[in-house]
Design an enzyme around this catalytic site. Structure first.
Site, mmCIF file in Angstrom:
data_model
loop_
_atom_site.group_PDB
_atom_site.id
_atom_site.type_symbol
_atom_site.label_atom_id
_atom_site.label_comp_id
_atom_site.label_asym_id
_atom_site.label_seq_id
_atom_site.Cartn_x
_atom_site.Cartn_y
_atom_site.Cartn_z
ATOM 1 N N GLY A 19 47.615 -43.333 -49.715
ATOM 2 C CA GLY A 19 47.102 -43.872 -50.976
ATOM 3 C C GLY A 19 48.054 -44.804 -51.696
ATOM 4 O O GLY A 19 47.943 -44.977 -52.915
ATOM 5 N N ASN A 21 48.012 -47.974 -51.550
ATOM 6 C CA ASN A 21 47.194 -49.065 -52.100
ATOM 7 C C ASN A 21 46.383 -48.603 -53.311
ATOM 8 O O ASN A 21 46.192 -49.361 -54.261
ATOM 9 C CB ASN A 21 46.300 -49.645 -51.010
ATOM 10 C CG ASN A 21 47.104 -50.491 -50.036
ATOM 11 O OD1 ASN A 21 47.497 -51.599 -50.361
ATOM 12 N ND2 ASN A 21 47.399 -49.935 -48.864
ATOM 13 N N LEU A 100 31.901 -47.083 -41.902
ATOM 14 C CA LEU A 100 30.727 -46.736 -42.716
ATOM 15 C C LEU A 100 29.480 -47.367 -42.105
ATOM 16 O O LEU A 100 29.472 -48.549 -41.766
ATOM 17 C CB LEU A 100 30.934 -47.220 -44.146
ATOM 18 C CG LEU A 100 32.045 -46.476 -44.894
ATOM 19 C CD1 LEU A 100 32.406 -47.205 -46.180
ATOM 20 C CD2 LEU A 100 31.636 -45.041 -45.192
ATOM 21 N N ASN A 114 37.138 -54.185 -48.097
ATOM 22 C CA ASN A 114 38.090 -53.489 -47.221
ATOM 23 C C ASN A 114 39.405 -54.251 -47.158
ATOM 24 O O ASN A 114 39.444 -55.471 -47.273
ATOM 25 C CB ASN A 114 37.510 -53.373 -45.798
ATOM 26 C CG ASN A 114 38.387 -52.541 -44.889
ATOM 27 O OD1 ASN A 114 38.873 -51.478 -45.276
ATOM 28 N ND2 ASN A 114 38.616 -53.012 -43.675
ATOM 29 N N HIS A 116 42.728 -54.756 -44.673
ATOM 30 C CA HIS A 116 43.124 -54.538 -43.282
ATOM 31 C C HIS A 116 44.488 -55.184 -43.039
ATOM 32 O O HIS A 116 44.692 -56.342 -43.420
ATOM 33 C CB HIS A 116 42.075 -55.131 -42.336
ATOM 34 C CG HIS A 116 42.376 -54.845 -40.896
ATOM 35 N ND1 HIS A 116 42.470 -53.566 -40.399
ATOM 36 C CD2 HIS A 116 42.641 -55.673 -39.853
ATOM 37 C CE1 HIS A 116 42.763 -53.611 -39.112
ATOM 38 N NE2 HIS A 116 42.871 -54.877 -38.756
ATOM 39 N N ASP A 157 36.600 -53.981 -39.385
ATOM 40 C CA ASP A 157 37.628 -54.871 -39.921
ATOM 41 C C ASP A 157 37.245 -56.339 -39.781
ATOM 42 O O ASP A 157 38.068 -57.193 -39.393
ATOM 43 C CB ASP A 157 38.988 -54.581 -39.258
ATOM 44 C CG ASP A 157 39.435 -53.147 -39.547
ATOM 45 O OD1 ASP A 157 39.226 -52.689 -40.675
ATOM 46 O OD2 ASP A 157 39.969 -52.493 -38.636
HETATM 47 C C1 GRF Z 1 46.887 -49.655 -45.040
HETATM 48 O O1 GRF Z 1 47.755 -50.339 -44.175
HETATM 49 C C2 GRF Z 1 45.479 -50.153 -44.913
HETATM 50 O O2 GRF Z 1 45.398 -51.520 -44.730
HETATM 51 C C3 GRF Z 1 45.048 -49.441 -43.667
HETATM 52 O O3 GRF Z 1 45.568 -48.137 -43.816
HETATM 53 C C4 GRF Z 1 46.756 -48.203 -44.598
HETATM 54 C C5 GRF Z 1 46.574 -47.260 -45.742
HETATM 55 O O4 GRF Z 1 47.756 -47.129 -46.505
HETATM 56 N N1 GRF Z 1 43.620 -49.514 -43.486
HETATM 57 P P1 GRF Z 1 47.731 -46.328 -47.888
HETATM 58 O O5 GRF Z 1 46.981 -45.034 -47.648
HETATM 59 O O6 GRF Z 1 47.065 -47.192 -48.905
HETATM 60 O O7 GRF Z 1 49.183 -46.077 -48.208
#
Ligand code: GRF
Length: 209
Positions: A19, A21, A100, A114, A116, A157
Site C-alpha cells: 500500500g 501507493n 477484474l 490502474n 503498472h 495492464d
Molecule cells: C506497484 O508496483 C504497482 O504498480 C504494482 O504493485 C505494486 C504495489 O505496491 N501493481 P504498493 O502496494 O502500492 O506498495
C-alpha cells in the site's frame, strides 16, 4: 457573485499488499496536492500492510478475500456493490493483484484507473519490474518505466494511457534499487495523474461554499 469550492473527488482505492501507493494518495489528500477524499480502501488480503495505512488515516476499510466456493464473476459483482456503495468518482487500482472481470468493470465505465510498473505495452503481469530487469541484463532494453491507465476491459495492464514516464536502468542497478526507483516514480506519477483527472472533472461538479 457566488463563490464555490470544488467538491473533493471521492476515491475508492483497491490494494493487495504494502500500500505504498495508497500512502502516496493519502498524503497528497492530506496536504492538499490532491483535491480528493479516499472514501474506501478495499483489500483482498487480510494481512495487507496497506490496511494499517488506511486505519491510521481513518479511512473505512473493507477486507474482501474471494471465498473458495465463489466464482470469479460472483466475487467481482459483490466487490462492485460494496465499492459502488461508497459512491466513488474514481476507482484506483493501486497494487490490486486480481484481474477484474466485466462483472466489476461495467459498474464503473471509464472510471477505473490502474497503475503498472512498466511502460505501455511492455511486461504485463505481476512481475513487471523483475521481467524488465532480466530483459535489461539480456541486452533487450535500456529503460523501463511506469504507466497509469484506464481499465476498460479484462486486458491485463493495458488500456488508454493517462500518463507514463521512463526510468533508465543503470549498469550498477540491482533489482532492489531499480524497484525502489520505480516505486518513487509511481508514487509521484499516480498522484499527479489523479490530480489532473480530479481537476478536470471539478468544472463539472462544483458545490456551493
Ligand atoms: C506497484 O508496483 C504497482 O504498480 C504494482 O504493485 C505494486 C504495489 O505496491 N501493481 P504498493 O502496494 O502500492 O506498495
Amino acid at each position: 457573485m457566488t463563490h464555490s469550492t470544488p467538491a473533493k473527488a471521492r476515491l475508492a482505492v483497491l490494494i493487495s499488499g504494502n500500500g505504498s501507493n495508497l500512502q502516496a494518495i493519502l498524503d497528497a489528500c492530506a496536504d492538499g496536492r490532491l483535491n480528493a477524499l479516499v472514501t474506501l480502501v478495499v483489500s483482498n488480503h487480510f494481512d495487507a500492510y496497506g490496511i494499517n495505512r488506511a486505519n491510521r488515516a481513518g479511512v473505512p476499510v473493507l477486507c474482501l478475500p474471494r471465498r473458495n466456493d465463489q466464482a470469479r464473476a460472483e466475487y467481482d459483482a459483490e466487490l462492485a456493490s460494496f465499492v459502488a456503495a461508497s459512491q466513488p468518482d474514481w476507482v484506483v487500482l493501486a497494487g490490486w493483484m486480481r484481474i477484474l472481470s466485466t462483472a466489476f468493470l461495467r459498474a464503473f465505465p471509464g472510471r477505473v484507473i490502474n497503475l503498472h510498473p512498466a511502460l505501455p505495452g511492455t511486461f504485463p503481469g505481476a512481475h513487471a519490474i523483475e521481467d524488465a530487469f532480466n530483459a535489461y541484463r539480456q541486452g533487450q532494453i535500456v529503460q523501463t518505466g511506469v504507466m497509469v491507465h484506464l481499465v476498460p476491459d479484462e486486458g491485463v495492464d493495458c488500456g488508454p494511457v493517462l500518463a507514463s514516464e521512463t526510468v533508465a536502468i543503470q549498469s550498477q542497478d540491482t533489482l532492489e534499487n531499480l524497484e525502489a526507483r520505480i516505486h518513487q516514480v509511481e508514487h509521484r506519477l499516480l498522484v499527479e495523474t489523479l490530480a489532473k483527472l480530479v481537476n478536470s472533472s471539478e468544472l463539472l461538479k462544483e458545490s456551493p461554499k
